[in-house]
Motif scaffolding. Structure first.
Motif, PDB file in Angstrom:
ATOM      1  N   ASP A 265      54.405  57.879  28.186  1.00 49.59           N
ATOM      2  CA  ASP A 265      53.876  57.557  29.513  1.00 49.59           C
ATOM      3  C   ASP A 265      54.612  58.299  30.619  1.00 49.59           C
ATOM      4  O   ASP A 265      54.007  58.753  31.598  1.00 49.59           O
ATOM      5  CB  ASP A 265      53.940  56.042  29.758  1.00 49.59           C
ATOM      6  CG  ASP A 265      52.838  55.287  29.024  1.00 49.59           C
ATOM      7  OD1 ASP A 265      52.034  55.931  28.323  1.00 49.59           O
ATOM      8  OD2 ASP A 265      52.784  54.049  29.171  1.00 49.59           O
ATOM      9  N   LEU A 283      47.100  53.633  32.546  1.00 51.88           N
ATOM     10  CA  LEU A 283      47.402  53.759  31.119  1.00 51.88           C
ATOM     11  C   LEU A 283      47.403  52.394  30.446  1.00 51.88           C
ATOM     12  O   LEU A 283      46.838  52.207  29.365  1.00 51.88           O
ATOM     13  CB  LEU A 283      48.752  54.450  30.925  1.00 51.88           C
ATOM     14  CG  LEU A 283      48.809  55.936  31.280  1.00 51.88           C
ATOM     15  CD1 LEU A 283      50.261  56.394  31.410  1.00 51.88           C
ATOM     16  CD2 LEU A 283      48.084  56.781  30.243  1.00 51.88           C
ATOM     17  N   ALA A 286      43.917  50.898  30.120  1.00 49.81           N
ATOM     18  CA  ALA A 286      43.209  51.478  28.974  1.00 49.81           C
ATOM     19  C   ALA A 286      43.663  50.825  27.681  1.00 49.81           C
ATOM     20  O   ALA A 286      42.863  50.625  26.754  1.00 49.81           O
ATOM     21  CB  ALA A 286      43.421  52.982  28.922  1.00 49.81           C
ATOM     22  N   ASP A 292      42.607  53.130  23.700  1.00 47.50           N
ATOM     23  CA  ASP A 292      43.755  53.888  24.196  1.00 47.50           C
ATOM     24  C   ASP A 292      44.070  55.034  23.233  1.00 47.50           C
ATOM     25  O   ASP A 292      44.663  54.786  22.197  1.00 47.50           O
ATOM     26  CB  ASP A 292      44.969  52.977  24.406  1.00 47.50           C
ATOM     27  CG  ASP A 292      45.211  51.993  23.257  1.00 47.50           C
ATOM     28  OD1 ASP A 292      44.313  51.737  22.440  1.00 47.50           O
ATOM     29  OD2 ASP A 292      46.331  51.458  23.198  1.00 47.50           O
ATOM     30  N   PHE A 293      43.590  56.258  23.586  1.00 43.09           N
ATOM     31  CA  PHE A 293      42.967  56.616  24.838  1.00 43.09           C
ATOM     32  C   PHE A 293      41.644  57.321  24.593  1.00 43.09           C
ATOM     33  O   PHE A 293      41.359  57.747  23.486  1.00 43.09           O
ATOM     34  CB  PHE A 293      43.904  57.497  25.684  1.00 43.09           C
ATOM     35  CG  PHE A 293      45.117  56.728  26.127  1.00 43.09           C
ATOM     36  CD1 PHE A 293      45.016  55.816  27.162  1.00 43.09           C
ATOM     37  CD2 PHE A 293      46.327  56.883  25.496  1.00 43.09           C
ATOM     38  CE1 PHE A 293      46.132  55.089  27.585  1.00 43.09           C
ATOM     39  CE2 PHE A 293      47.452  56.157  25.890  1.00 43.09           C
ATOM     40  CZ  PHE A 293      47.350  55.257  26.932  1.00 43.09           C
ATOM     41  N   TRP A 297      37.857  57.263  30.234  1.00 41.42           N
ATOM     42  CA  TRP A 297      38.711  56.809  31.334  1.00 41.42           C
ATOM     43  C   TRP A 297      39.196  57.961  32.212  1.00 41.42           C
ATOM     44  O   TRP A 297      39.902  57.721  33.193  1.00 41.42           O
ATOM     45  CB  TRP A 297      39.929  56.059  30.792  1.00 41.42           C
ATOM     46  CG  TRP A 297      39.629  54.981  29.802  1.00 41.42           C
ATOM     47  CD1 TRP A 297      40.157  54.856  28.553  1.00 41.42           C
ATOM     48  CD2 TRP A 297      38.738  53.867  29.965  1.00 41.42           C
ATOM     49  NE1 TRP A 297      39.657  53.736  27.928  1.00 41.42           N
ATOM     50  CE2 TRP A 297      38.777  53.111  28.770  1.00 41.42           C
ATOM     51  CE3 TRP A 297      37.898  53.439  31.004  1.00 41.42           C
ATOM     52  CZ2 TRP A 297      38.025  51.951  28.584  1.00 41.42           C
ATOM     53  CZ3 TRP A 297      37.146  52.285  30.814  1.00 41.42           C
ATOM     54  CH2 TRP A 297      37.209  51.556  29.626  1.00 41.42           C
ATOM     55  N   LEU A 303      44.435  63.338  29.793  1.00 40.85           N
ATOM     56  CA  LEU A 303      44.953  61.990  29.994  1.00 40.85           C
ATOM     57  C   LEU A 303      45.624  61.828  31.351  1.00 40.85           C
ATOM     58  O   LEU A 303      45.634  60.728  31.916  1.00 40.85           O
ATOM     59  CB  LEU A 303      45.947  61.670  28.870  1.00 40.85           C
ATOM     60  CG  LEU A 303      46.577  60.279  28.835  1.00 40.85           C
ATOM     61  CD1 LEU A 303      45.513  59.194  28.713  1.00 40.85           C
ATOM     62  CD2 LEU A 303      47.580  60.179  27.691  1.00 40.85           C
ATOM     63  N   ILE A 306      43.669  59.987  34.109  1.00 38.94           N
ATOM     64  CA  ILE A 306      43.163  58.651  33.789  1.00 38.94           C
ATOM     65  C   ILE A 306      43.045  57.780  35.047  1.00 38.94           C
ATOM     66  O   ILE A 306      43.902  57.816  35.930  1.00 38.94           O
ATOM     67  CB  ILE A 306      44.071  57.984  32.731  1.00 38.94           C
ATOM     68  CG1 ILE A 306      43.405  56.737  32.160  1.00 38.94           C
ATOM     69  CG2 ILE A 306      45.471  57.699  33.275  1.00 38.94           C
ATOM     70  CD1 ILE A 306      44.108  56.203  30.904  1.00 38.94           C
ATOM     71  N   THR A 308      41.470  54.229  34.834  1.00 36.62           N
ATOM     72  CA  THR A 308      40.774  53.121  34.183  1.00 36.62           C
ATOM     73  C   THR A 308      40.370  52.012  35.143  1.00 36.62           C
ATOM     74  O   THR A 308      39.265  51.467  35.044  1.00 36.62           O
ATOM     75  CB  THR A 308      41.669  52.518  33.085  1.00 36.62           C
ATOM     76  OG1 THR A 308      42.341  53.561  32.379  1.00 36.62           O
ATOM     77  CG2 THR A 308      40.854  51.682  32.123  1.00 36.62           C
ATOM     78  N   GLU A 424      42.201  62.872  21.787  1.00 31.13           N
ATOM     79  CA  GLU A 424      42.499  61.449  21.911  1.00 31.13           C
ATOM     80  C   GLU A 424      41.787  60.693  20.792  1.00 31.13           C
ATOM     81  O   GLU A 424      40.698  61.071  20.360  1.00 31.13           O
ATOM     82  CB  GLU A 424      42.046  60.918  23.280  1.00 31.13           C
ATOM     83  CG  GLU A 424      42.695  61.602  24.469  1.00 31.13           C
ATOM     84  CD  GLU A 424      44.207  61.402  24.539  1.00 31.13           C
ATOM     85  OE1 GLU A 424      44.733  60.492  23.853  1.00 31.13           O
ATOM     86  OE2 GLU A 424      44.870  62.165  25.271  1.00 31.13           O
TER      87      GLU A 424
END
Length: 515
Positions: A265, A283, A286, A292-293, A297, A303, A306, A308, A424
């Motif tokens: 992250d 994150l 999601a 995830d993931f 999103w 990513l 994102i 969400t 993903e």
């Protein structure tokens, strides 16, 4: 009961429960950022060999010494978590159904299995874990696991798991993602009402009465803040649109890196270049969605884009429609006519709103709605089958969705999750057991039996192909090529709870597929 449904403020129950980051402080950060374990989840699940406060004190004393070896320090003080069912192999000549029935015992956990100083939250009854790196109960996984438990004659385990979820609602105000301290700030797709409906097929209507208080509490959790919202605003998991319509989104009450994916992250946030910690909330939201993931999103191609919490999804809102109907059923059983009328009205209003805001006629599917931009996303995903499973869609919509699924998501080995291959795990070419089940039963609900059986035939065929080659049932499958499945933050896991459950159910529905 009617008063309760108005929606009281729900406190964040996770604040009183220390997580691994709280317990181990700077040691936690160093272990995660230096990747002492290849899998970030391993450290937050590891079992300390002595009191955590003693370990932290030793770390503070030793880390400044020349030649300090962090990996050696951790190895001497922590027991790495097990890889559940990794060594389990089918007996030669054993039918896959017998394999699954035997696996339930491997995946079962009992209250007495609890260890001291663990991040795993103790539960009062038995439960099934998915397997692999997942050695805790998971909320939405469990509904699909239950499908197989019922076919295996393990209704007792289904009822124990439901009792655990009710206990979690009473204890924490909601069902967390899983029974880990670091999961308490979020939930997962709310299948508790669907579990109650499944149980009622054997238990009768008494189960609606028994669990009505918990159904109501879960509804309050998802609807918290709805009454006070102004049009165009959002609070936690609710969004009030410009016309006053209230729908729901996925969310997480924390906006820091996920402890079980801390390094990942932090790297995503760095790539995003976001000064705001909201990237972490997106994150985590999601993760609450279970997807995830996934590119569904993303605002862009990766990513790092994102967003969400900006999206109102058809899957979540279909589940909440079903929750409203289930509460109404419980109110009917308890002879609370006012409550039943109120909840049925809420369900009908949500059903109308799902069609008004989430039906994408151009895409021929239900898609996510960006409430900030006030527009539907164009991407077709397997989330479009939820309104079929929960009977939200019209007959005309079901025919359109069937045509869309045939042309975009139906692949040689089952239903793809999305149309995009991004690397993903909740994107193409992966297919997942829960989405196959929802699609198969959803299409059956609308008389699309041929499409349902085609998905079942292709999915079961892939499961059995991998099983015969490896003796394993795994978390996800490549529905386009020959491999089992891949992508995402961690290696392919075996075990595997919801795959076992859905396959066991499908082989009961389509017994010829086992031949």
């Amino acid at each position: 009961m009617t008063v309760l449904l108005a929606g009281a403020a729900i406190a964040s129950a996770d604040e009183a429960v220390p997580t691994p980051a709280d317990v181990y402080g700077e040691l936690f950060k160093q272990v995660q950022l230096e990747a002492v374990f290849p899998d970030s989840k391993a450290f937050v699940d590891a079992l300390p060999k002595r009191a955590p406060e003693q370990i932290l004190e030793e770390y503070r004393q030793l880390r400044q010494q020349p030649g300090f070896d962090l990996k050696k320090f951790v190895a001497e003080r922590f027991e790495a978590p097990p890889n559940v069912a990794a060594d389990f192999r089918t007996v030669a000549g054993q039918d896959v159904r017998q394999h699954i029935d035997a696996l339930w015992k491997v995946l079962e956990r009992k209250p007495e299995d609890q260890r001291p100083h663990t991040s795993r939250l103790a539960l009062p009854y038995r439960y099934i874990v998915p397997g692999g790196r997942f050695n805790e109960i998971y909320y939405w996984d469990s509904y699909f696991t239950m499908q197989g438990l019922e076919e295996s004659g393990r209704h007792d385990l289904t009822m124990d798991m439901i009792a655990n979820f009710a206990w979690l609602i009473d204890r924490y105000g909601h069902i967390p993602n899983g029974n880990r301290s670091y999961f308490l700030s979020r939930s997962q797709p709310p299948f508790f009402a669907a579990m109650i409906e499944l149980a009622a097929s054997q238990e009768g209507d008494s189960v609606y009465k028994k669990y009505l208080p918990q159904l109501v509490k879960e509804y309050q959790f998802w609807m918290d803040g709805a009454e006070a919202l102004k049009p165009g605003a959002a609070h936690r998991r609710v969004v009030k649109l410009a016309d006053g319509t209230v729908l729901n989104r996925y969310y997480d009450d924390r906006n820091v890196p996920r402890e079980e994916a801390y390094k990942e992250d932090v790297a995503t946030a760095r790539q995003a270049g976001a000064a705001s910690p909201e990237i972490y909330r997106h994150l985590r939201a999601a993760a609450e969605s279970g997807w995830d993931f996934s590119s569904r999103w993303f605002a862009g191609e990766t990513l790092a884009t994102i967003h969400t919490t900006d999206l109102i999804p058809p899957d979540l809102n279909s589940l909440l429609y079903q929750l409203e109907l289930t509460i109404a059923k419980g109110c009917t059983v308890t002879a609370d006519a006012t409550c039943a009328k109120n909840m049925n009205a809420k369900a009908e209003a949500r059903k109308a709103a799902i069609t008004r805001y989430l039906w994408n006629a151009k895409a021929g599917a239900f898609t996510d709605f960006d409430w900030r931009k006030k527009q539907l996303n164009a991407q077709v995903t397997a989330a479009t089958v939820y309104p079929l499973y929960f009977n939200v869609a019209s007959k005309e919509q079901s025919k359109i969705i069937a045509a869309t699924v045939r042309s975009t998501l139906l692949k040689p080995h089952g239903l793809a999750t999305t149309t995009l291959a991004t690397g993903e795990q909740w994107d193409a070419p992966n297919g997942w057991a829960p989405l196959q089940w929802l699609a198969i039963k959803g299409f059956q609900n609308y008389g699309e039996d041929q499409l349902a059986s085609t998905i079942a035939q292709r999915w079961v065929g892939k499961n059995l192909q991998v099983f015969k080659a490896t003796g394993k049932l795994v978390e996800k499958y490549d529905v386009v090529g020959d491999s089992a499945g891949g992508g995402g933050e961690y290696p392919l896991q075996d075990g595997f709870g919801w795959t076992n459950g859905v396959l066991r159910k499908l082989l009961a529905m389509y017994p010829k597929l086992a031949e």
